[in-house]
Motif scaffolding. Structure first.
Motif, short mmCIF file in Angstrom:
data_model
loop_
_atom_site.label_atom_id
_atom_site.label_comp_id
_atom_site.label_asym_id
_atom_site.label_seq_id
_atom_site.Cartn_x
_atom_site.Cartn_y
_atom_site.Cartn_z
N PRO A 289 0.83 -1.21 0.00
CA PRO A 289 0.00 0.00 0.00
C PRO A 289 0.86 1.26 0.00
CG PRO A 289 -0.83 -1.60 1.58
CD PRO A 289 0.49 -2.11 1.11
N SER A 290 0.80 2.01 -1.09
CA SER A 290 1.75 3.10 -1.25
C SER A 290 1.44 4.30 -0.37
CB SER A 290 1.85 3.51 -2.73
OG SER A 290 0.59 3.67 -3.30
N GLU A 291 0.26 4.31 0.27
CA GLU A 291 0.04 5.32 1.30
C GLU A 291 1.07 5.20 2.42
OE1 GLU A 291 -4.15 4.54 -0.34
OE2 GLU A 291 -2.34 3.39 0.07
N ILE A 292 1.54 3.97 2.64
CA ILE A 292 2.51 3.73 3.71
C ILE A 292 3.81 4.47 3.43
CG2 ILE A 292 3.96 1.98 4.79
CD1 ILE A 292 1.64 0.04 4.60
N VAL A 293 4.38 4.26 2.23
CA VAL A 293 5.63 4.93 1.92
C VAL A 293 5.42 6.43 1.69
CG1 VAL A 293 6.97 2.96 1.14
CG2 VAL A 293 5.42 4.09 -0.46
N GLY A 294 4.24 6.81 1.19
CA GLY A 294 3.94 8.23 1.06
C GLY A 294 3.94 8.91 2.41
N GLY A 295 3.26 8.29 3.38
CA GLY A 295 3.25 8.84 4.74
C GLY A 295 4.63 8.84 5.36
N ALA A 296 5.40 7.78 5.11
CA ALA A 296 6.76 7.71 5.65
C ALA A 296 7.64 8.81 5.09
CB ALA A 296 7.37 6.34 5.36
N ALA A 297 7.48 9.12 3.80
CA ALA A 297 8.27 10.21 3.19
C ALA A 297 7.95 11.54 3.85
CB ALA A 297 7.99 10.27 1.69
N ALA A 298 6.68 11.76 4.18
CA ALA A 298 6.30 12.99 4.88
C ALA A 298 6.95 13.05 6.26
CB ALA A 298 4.78 13.07 5.00
N GLU A 299 6.98 11.92 6.94
CA GLU A 299 7.59 11.88 8.27
C GLU A 299 9.09 12.19 8.20
OE1 GLU A 299 6.44 8.05 9.70
OE2 GLU A 299 4.36 8.65 10.01
N VAL A 300 9.75 11.61 7.19
CA VAL A 300 11.18 11.88 7.01
C VAL A 300 11.40 13.36 6.67
CG1 VAL A 300 13.20 11.39 5.58
CG2 VAL A 300 11.74 9.52 6.36
N ALA A 301 10.55 13.92 5.81
CA ALA A 301 10.67 15.33 5.43
C ALA A 301 10.59 16.24 6.65
CB ALA A 301 9.61 15.70 4.41
N VAL A 302 9.64 15.95 7.53
CA VAL A 302 9.48 16.77 8.74
C VAL A 302 10.71 16.64 9.64
CG1 VAL A 302 8.12 17.09 10.84
CG2 VAL A 302 6.97 16.76 8.65
N LYS A 303 11.22 15.42 9.77
CA LYS A 303 12.45 15.21 10.54
C LYS A 303 13.59 16.06 9.97
CE LYS A 303 11.99 11.82 13.71
NZ LYS A 303 12.54 11.87 15.10
N LEU A 304 13.75 16.05 8.65
CA LEU A 304 14.83 16.81 8.02
C LEU A 304 14.62 18.31 8.18
CD1 LEU A 304 15.36 14.75 4.73
CD2 LEU A 304 16.71 14.66 6.84
N LEU A 305 13.38 18.76 8.10
CA LEU A 305 13.10 20.17 8.32
C LEU A 305 13.51 20.60 9.72
CD1 LEU A 305 9.56 20.56 6.68
CD2 LEU A 305 11.67 21.67 5.92
N ASN A 306 13.42 19.68 10.67
CA ASN A 306 13.75 19.98 12.06
C ASN A 306 15.18 19.58 12.42
OD1 ASN A 306 11.16 20.91 13.67
ND2 ASN A 306 10.48 19.40 12.19
N ASP A 307 15.99 19.30 11.38
CA ASP A 307 17.40 18.92 11.58
C ASP A 307 17.52 17.72 12.51
OD1 ASP A 307 18.47 20.96 9.93
OD2 ASP A 307 18.21 22.41 11.55
N GLU A 308 16.62 16.76 12.36
CA GLU A 308 16.64 15.54 13.13
C GLU A 308 16.98 14.36 12.21
OE1 GLU A 308 13.16 17.09 16.22
OE2 GLU A 308 12.89 15.24 15.08
#
Length: 364
Positions: A289-308
């Protein structure tokens, strides 16, 4: 293809993401921001650039999964979506546009994995983070890579197909066709590697192999049609890299009057692929289910925005990566893995043409 999926609460890139401060997400570009969320305008821009419209998954599943999770984690962030329609040149224009609009993170599913290296360089020169999505970019280190494990996918579909074939004696001189994905797609290369990890030691020879230009089913169909003319009933199975190339392969057998066709593998659990399994024409597919990797990409993006640092499962091509395990689907577990898990409803699969076959599998 309207699906009734219900995938809730997927938290795939480490615990605690949902408590990230919105203010940290909203500290990016102060240009045309989103009016949604508690912070109002001025949210950081995050681009989500997909490769083609040949597969309906990007519009119907990947994009919604990404945008939904991004809004949950960073209400003031602004998603920038584009699809390249299979053109590397168009994707380059869209990538440059995202940079010009002030994107702080770009999630890229490349049309051409090799050509994408220059895009990553351009982003990094501006301090912009790049997340490779679904298809890796082997020639350069990206900030993160998110995908299902493509090598495992190749091994799983080939191993399953081989087990099916070996249920009966294998005639002398017979063998497989291998129908790979696009030669410009590094993910297709990983699937191919996984396929060969199973096939090369199986004792069943490969009669012919083909890298399907642009993943187009019609290209797969032309190749398989030629091999049917060449090898006839010596073809005892087709390892096809996705449901599109599987469908093209099956169409070639039907056009040649081969009934039933030999077992054919697939990948992606598309409605068309699942219906071919229900009908008995395709042997397997992969549910991811590609919603899974889509959601995961958003989570990674937010982490990177926060320098985490996002949680990883290891490195791939020198880049930190998060890979998810695929689920093999055959007629035996299609109801349990697809219908009962509400990934695709029975009403969408069991149209009039497939109603009787659905009943035989207990799908209603």
């Amino acid at each position: 293809m309207a699906r009734g999926r219900i995938i809730r609460g997927v938290v795939l890139a480490g615990a605690g993401l949902s408590t990230l401060l919105v203010a940290a997400c909203g500290s990016g570009d102060s240009g045309a921001g989103s009016s949604s969320g508690s912070g109002g305008g001025g949210g950081a821009k995050v681009a989500f650039l997909m490769p083609d419209t040949g597969s309906t998954r990007y519009e119907l599943h990947d994009r919604p999964g990404f945008e939904k999770r991004l809004k949950e984690l960073c209400p003031s962030c602004q998603p920038l979506y584009n699809n390249a329609d299979g053109s590397a040149d168009k994707q380059q224009q869209q990538f440059n546009s995202a940079l010009a609009q002030g994107a702080k993170v770009i999630v890229l599913d490349p049309v051409d994995s090799a050509a994408a290296a220059s895009l990553v360089n351009a982003a990094h020169s501006k301090g912009v983070k790049v997340i490779a999505y679904d298809r890796p970019i082997p020639d350069i280190k990206v900030d993160f890579y998110v995908s299902f494990d493509n090598e495992k996918i190749g091994n799983a579909i080939a191993t399953s197909l081989l087990e099916k074939i070996k249920q009966d004696p294998v005639p002398s001189g017979s063998g497989l066709l291998v129908v790979n994905g696009s030669p410009t797609d590094a993910a297709a290369g990983l699937i191919k590697k996984g396929v060969h990890s199973a096939v090369d030691s199986s004792g069943i020879p490969i009669l012919a192999e083909y890298d399907t230009i642009e993943w187009k089913p019609e290209n797969a169909q032309k190749f398989v049609s030629g091999q049917i003319s060449r090898f006839g009933d010596k073809i005892i199975g087709v390892v096809a890299a996705n449901d599109g190339t599987a469908g093209g392969s099956i169409a070639a057998f039907k056009a040649a009057g081969v009934n039933p066709n030999p077992p054919v593998s697939g990948n992606d659990a598309t409605v068309a692929g699942l219906q071919l399994i229900i009908a008995g024409d395709q042997y397997n597919t992969i549910s991811k289910p590609s919603e899974i990797v889509g959601g995961a990409a958003a989570e990674v993006a937010v982490k990177l925005l926060n320098d985490e640092s996002p949680e990883t499962t290891g490195d791939l091509f020198g880049s930190p990566s998060k890979l998810y395990d695929p689920t093999l689907v055959t007629a035996e577990n299609l109801k349990a893995e697809i219908v009962d898990k509400q990934i695709t409803p029975a009403s969408e699969l069991c149209t009039s043409e497939y109603a009787a076959a659905c009943q035989k599998l207990g799908i209603s």
